[in-house]
Design a protein around this motif. Structure first.
Motif, PDB file in Angstrom:
ATOM      1  N   GLN A  53       5.625  -1.272  -1.296  1.00  0.00           N
ATOM      2  CA  GLN A  53       6.119  -1.818   0.331  1.00  0.00           C
ATOM      3  C   GLN A  53       5.108  -0.917   1.284  1.00  0.00           C
ATOM      4  OE1 GLN A  53       7.604  -4.265  -0.008  1.00  0.00           O
ATOM      5  NE2 GLN A  53       9.140  -4.411  -1.663  1.00  0.00           N
ATOM      6  N   ASN A 104       6.489  -1.241   4.889  1.00  0.00           N
ATOM      7  CA  ASN A 104       7.620  -2.221   4.948  1.00  0.00           C
ATOM      8  C   ASN A 104       8.667  -1.945   3.988  1.00  0.00           C
ATOM      9  OD1 ASN A 104       8.129  -5.041   5.429  1.00  0.00           O
ATOM     10  ND2 ASN A 104       7.540  -5.804   3.491  1.00  0.00           N
ATOM     11  N   ASP A 130      12.263  -3.265   0.758  1.00  0.00           N
ATOM     12  CA  ASP A 130      12.518  -2.456  -0.420  1.00  0.00           C
ATOM     13  C   ASP A 130      13.792  -2.659  -1.048  1.00  0.00           C
ATOM     14  OD1 ASP A 130      11.712  -0.298  -2.004  1.00  0.00           O
ATOM     15  OD2 ASP A 130      13.189   1.245  -1.162  1.00  0.00           O
ATOM     16  N   PHE A 162       6.735  -9.373   0.856  1.00  0.00           N
ATOM     17  CA  PHE A 162       5.919  -8.074   0.675  1.00  0.00           C
ATOM     18  C   PHE A 162       4.503  -8.616  -0.030  1.00  0.00           C
ATOM     19  CE2 PHE A 162       9.257  -8.526  -2.668  1.00  0.00           C
ATOM     20  CZ  PHE A 162       8.430  -8.322  -3.945  1.00  0.00           C
TER      21      PHE A 162
END
Length: 561
Positions: A91, A94, A98, A118
Motif C-alpha cells: 500500500q 496509500n 490498508d 490499491f
C-alpha cells in the motif's frame, strides 16, 4: 470501473473486485464480484450461521498479477462494523486501503460502503485478506495469489498445478459472543473446537467424515502448495504423509529452496512449497496441529486433508504423517534457521546496513485489576510497558488532518525499566500504562527493531505483523538479547524477508527495514487474543520532500467515525 449493486436480503457485505490493465501493459483485466452473506455451515456435529464470502468458507481467492490495480467495493449489511485488511500488500503512500479498523480507517458501519483501491507494485506470490476488527477474521478470510509479470517465470521448477491450503480454526459457537462473555469474566476466550484445512476439519473429528478437503495428484507431476495460516491463535506444524516439501517462498518473497518433512507457520504467515507426486499411488493425509512450547493450554487437535493419487478409490485408508511433537522447540528453531532470501540478481536482498533508529521492544503479558469483571482481574499485554488503547478516530486520518488529542508520538524506544527479561517468572506488570502512543520515524530512515519476549506472567511465542512494509529477519535467539555480542552474529547477506515474524518463546528476533512508505502503519501480535489485550502499536512515517513521498489524499468515501 465495474459497479456492483446486486445483493440478496441475506447479504452481510458486498465485495466487488476488478483488476485493471495498468503499467505494465501486459497485465490482464480481471473481474471479480464478492458477495458476503450469512450462511449456515456444518462442521463437527451441528451447523451454525457464519459470515461467508459468496457463500464460501474460506472466501474466494483474489487472483492478480504484479502491476495490477485492484478495486474492492465493500457494502456492509451486517450487525457488526467491518473492515478488511489486505495482509502483506505494501500500500505505497496509500494507507487508506490498508484496512485495520481505527488505525487507517474507521470501520464500515451497517448499511454503508467503502472502496479499497490499491496497486500491486513490486510484489508477487501468496498473500491473503481478512477482517481486521474484533475477532471477525475467524471466518472472513481468503487467499491473494499474485502472479509474476507476463513472461516472467518462477525462479524454481514450473509446477504442473497448484492449490491453496488455508489453515484455520473453528468454534462451535459465535466467536463474538464468546469474546464478550470472556471480557465480562476477565478470562481468556474459550479455545477453538477444531482446526481446519480449507475450512474443513477432516475425518479425525466427530461427525466430520464428509468435511474433508481432498486434492488429486497424478503420478510423476510436481505441485505448488500455497499455504496460509489464518488461525486466530495458533502456530501450526504442517506435513504430508510420505512426501517431502521444498520451501520456495515465504510471505510472497522467494527463498533459497530447501527440503523438509514438515514446516512451521505462524498466524499471518504464508509459505509456498513444491511437492512431487512420486510415491506409491495411494491416499495420504495432509495434517496440521499446533506448536506450543510454553506451559499453556491449547487446542491440540489435528486437522487433516487428503492428497489422493488419480484413480485410487476412496475406500483406501489414508496414511498419517509424522508431525513434530507439539512442544518440539528444536524443530521450530532449526526450521527457522533454514529460511534464507533468494538474493539473486533479479530478486536481491537489500538489507539496510547502516541503521538510523535502534529500537528495543519488550513483550509483556500480565494481569490487571478489573472492578467491572466478575473475576476482579483481567489479562493485559504491553510493548515496553505500554498497553495500546484503540482510538475512536482513525489514526491515519488524525495524522493527515493534524487532529489534536488523538495520539501522541512518544512511544518509548526501549523499556523504561531494564530487567532479566527471560529469568524467573515475574508476576508484576512493572508499571504498565495505557495509551495511544506512536513512534515517529523520518521518511527513508532505516530501522532495527529487536522484539524481546519476557517472562512477565509467562514466556510465549509471538507472531508480529508489520503493516506497510516487508522486513529482514537479521537475527533470532533464545534468552535475553545481548546488544554487545548478538549483532555480530546478524545475517546481513541473505536473511529471510517477510511481513510476519514469530518471536521465539523466551527469546528475541531482530528485524530491519527502510521506512520508505509514509503514513501510519500498525504493528501487532497476530494472536488475536494478545492483540485484544493491547499487544500492538503503530509507526508514524513522516512525509519525504519529493513529489511522490507523501501520503495520498483520502478517498471521498472514507468511512466516518
Amino acid at each position: 470501473m465495474a459497479k456492483c449493486n446486486i445483493f440478496s436480503w441475506r447479504s452481510l457485505f458486498l465485495f466487488c473486485f476488478v483488476g485493471f490493465v495498468s503499467r505494465p501493459a501486459e497485465a490482464a483485466v480481471k473481474k471479480y464480484q464478492f458477495d458476503v452473506q450469512v450462511k449456515n455451515v456444518s462442521r463437527l456435529c451441528h451447523a451454525k450461521p457464519i459470515v461467508t464470502v459468496n457463500g464460501m468458507f474460506p472466501g474466494p481467492t483474489i487472483y492478480a498479477r504484479e502491476g495490477d490495480r485492484v478495486v474492492v467495493n465493500v457494502t456492509n449489511f451486517a450487525q457488526y462494523n467491518m473492515s478488511i485488511h489486505w495482509h502483506g500488500i505494501k500500500q505505497f503512500r496509500n494507507g487508506w486501503a490498508d484496512g485495520p479498523a481505527y488505525i487507517t480507517q474507521c470501520p464500515i458501519k451497517t448499511g454503508h460502503s467503502y472502496t479499497y483501491d490499491f496497486n500491486i507494485t513490486g510484489q508477487r506470490g501468496t498473500l491473503w485478506w481478512h477482517a481486521h476488527i474484533s475477532w471477525l477474521r475467524a471466518t472472513v478470510y481468503g487467499a491473494i495469489v499474485i502472479m509474476p509479470k507476463e513472461g516472467t517465470p518462477f525462479p524454481f521448477p514450473q509446477p504442473y498445478r497448484e492449490a491453496n491450503i488455508i489453515l484455520g480454526e473453528w468454534w462451535n459457537n459465535d466467536v463474538e459472543e464468546i469474546v464478550k462473555q470472556a471480557n465480562k469474566l476477565g478470562l481468556p476466550p474459550t479455545m477453538s473446537d477444531a482446526h481446519t484445512i480449507n475450512g474443513k476439519p477432516g475425518p479425525l473429528f466427530p461427525c466430520s467424515e464428509k468435511y474433508t478437503f481432498a486434492m488429486e495428484v497424478e503420478q510423476g507431476k510436481t505441485y505448488l502448495l500455497r499455504i496460509i495460516n489464518a488461525a486466530l491463535n495458533d502456530e501450526l506444524f504442517f506435513a504430508i504423509a510420505g512426501h517431502n516439501m521444498t520451501v520456495v517462498e515465504i510471505d510472497a518473497l522467494y527463498t533459497k529452496p530447501f527440503t523438509t518433512t514438515a514446516l512451521l507457520i505462524a498466524p499471518g504467515q504464508t509459505t509456498n512449497v513444491l511437492i512431487q507426486a512420486t510415491q506409491v499411488p495411494g491416499r495420504y493425509f495432509m495434517a496440521a496441529r499446533p506448536f506450543m512450547d510454553a506451559p499453556l493450554s491449547i487446542d491440540n487437535k489435528t486437522a487433516t486433508a487428503i492428497l489422493q493419487y488419480k484413480n485410487i478409490p476412496n475406500t483406501v485408508l489414508p496414511i498419517l504423517p509424522q508431525l513434530p511433537a507439539p512442544n518440539d522447540t528444536a524443530f521450530a528453531l532449526g526450521y527457522g534457521a533454514k529460511l534464507r532470501s533468494l538474493n539473486s540478481p533479479q530478486f536481491p536482498a537489500n538489507v539496510p546496513i547502516n541503521v538510523d533508529h535502534h529500537l528495543f521492544y519488550t513483550i509483556g503479558l500480565g494481569i490487571n485489576p478489573c472492578p467491572t469483571c466478575q473475576n476482579g482481574t483481567q489479562f493485559a499485554a504491553s510493548l515496553n510497558n505500554i498497553t495500546f488503547v484503540m482510538p475512536q478516530v482513525g489514526l491515519l486520518q488524525a495524522h493527515y488532518f493534524n487532529l489534536k488529542g488523538v495520539f501522541t508520538t512518544d512511544f518509548p524506544d526501549r523499556p523504561p525499566m531494564p530487567f532479566n527479561y527471560t529469568g524467573a517468572p515475574l508476576t508484576a506488570n512493572l508499571g504498565t500504562t495505557l495509551g495511544t502512543r506512536l513512534s515517529k520515524i523520518a521518511f527513508n530512515s532505516t530501522v532495527e527493531l529487536v522484539l524481546q519476549d519476557t517472562n512477565l506472567l509467562t514466556v510465549e511465542s509471538h507472531p508480529f505483523h508489520l503493516h506497510g512494509f516487508n522486513f529482514f529477519v537479521v537475527g533470532t535467539g533464545v534468552g535475553n538479547f545481548d546488544p554487545t555480542k548478538d549483532p555480530a552474529k546478524f545475517n546481513l547477506v541473505d536473511p529471510p524477508e517477510r511481513n510476519t515474524i514469530g518471536v521465539p518463546t523466551g527469546g528475541w528476533s531482530a528485524i530491519r527495514f527502510r521506512a520508505d512508505n509514509p503514513g501510519v502503519w500498525f504493528m501487532h501480535c497476530h494472536l488475536e487474543f494478545h492483540t485484544s489485550l493491547g499487544l500492538k502499536m503503530a509507526f508514524v512515517v513522516e512525509n519525504g520532500k519529493g513529489p511522490d513521498q507523501s501520503v495520498l489524499p483520502p478517498p471521498k468515501d472514507l468511512p466516518p467515525c
